[in-house]
Motif scaffolding. Sequence first.
Motif, PDB file in Angstrom:
ATOM      1  N   TRP A 157       2.976   2.062  -7.558  1.00 55.21           N
ATOM      2  CA  TRP A 157       1.330   1.142  -8.199  1.00 55.21           C
ATOM      3  C   TRP A 157       1.908   0.161  -9.118  1.00 55.21           C
ATOM      4  O   TRP A 157       1.651  -0.678  -8.800  1.00 55.21           O
ATOM      5  N   THR A 201      -5.784   2.963  -8.385  1.00 55.22           N
ATOM      6  CA  THR A 201      -6.513   3.989  -7.413  1.00 55.22           C
ATOM      7  C   THR A 201      -5.596   5.293  -7.178  1.00 55.22           C
ATOM      8  O   THR A 201      -5.558   6.787  -7.862  1.00 55.22           O
ATOM      9  N   ARG A 202      -4.609   4.668  -6.757  1.00 54.30           N
ATOM     10  CA  ARG A 202      -3.779   5.492  -5.971  1.00 54.30           C
ATOM     11  C   ARG A 202      -2.632   6.072  -7.113  1.00 54.30           C
ATOM     12  O   ARG A 202      -2.070   7.143  -7.689  1.00 54.30           O
ATOM     13  N   ARG A 256       0.665  -0.962   0.183  1.00 55.95           N
ATOM     14  CA  ARG A 256       0.178   0.100  -0.100  1.00 55.95           C
ATOM     15  C   ARG A 256       1.163   1.379  -0.159  1.00 55.95           C
ATOM     16  O   ARG A 256       0.742   2.073  -0.040  1.00 55.95           O
TER      17      ARG A 256
END
Length: 247
Positions: free
Chosen positions: A109, A156-157, A105
């Motif tokens: 990405w 999404t990041r 996380r």
Amino acid sequence: MVEKAKNDAKDSDKGKGKDGAPGAVWFREPQRRRRSPGLSRERIVATAVDRLDREGVDGLSLRKIAADLDAHATSLYWHVPTKGDVLDLAIDEVFAEISLPDDHRALDWREVVLAYMRELRAMLLRHPWAASLAGTRPLAGPHALERSEAVYAALTRAGFAGPVLAATAAAVSNLVIATASTQAAWAERAEAGSRDALRGLITERHELYPTLAAHLEDFLGDWDTQFEIAARTLVKGLAAQRTEGQA
């Protein structure tokens, strides 16, 4: 939505015969299981994965699993009512083998997506039957959903959203599933002989296939190199799309 999925699964299960509706096991209310000494859903699924590895989907049946467990076939129905349930449970079981970095996380990405693609491919090559199931059955089990969550979170990041997010995540998985399926299909034959035959065919008919003949060794290149280039190219293209504000 979840309630509707459950009802749809129940309704479809009634008309699908012994295999049930794909993915129904994840939406059906858990049934009470009869106690069977030495028999559990976990043992049944582990045995099913082993049989699938040896004989593929065509070699799987509840009777054969029961024989492997030295149990009566009817006793399995208290744990897994249909062959379809076994397939869904088995594909989710092998998805548990896909590891992602503990700190995924917090990582870039691109690193997360590439790590997932490599791990998914390695798993599908260890279990060749899984590639066809991953492309034809809902991946709605907890292990598969956990991996999907990690990929969606990474994308999404990166700024992907809406239909583009879903399409991007699908492109990531579909590239891996397609390449692993192709490699697994070749491996079922004598791959070296098939490659030699194809090389000879293209060489002999080079007038018909001049571009393939000119790039023959690349065309018949090794799987690992081709996959790594394809995966990096996809991620690079996704990054470019994001940078250009198209995502």
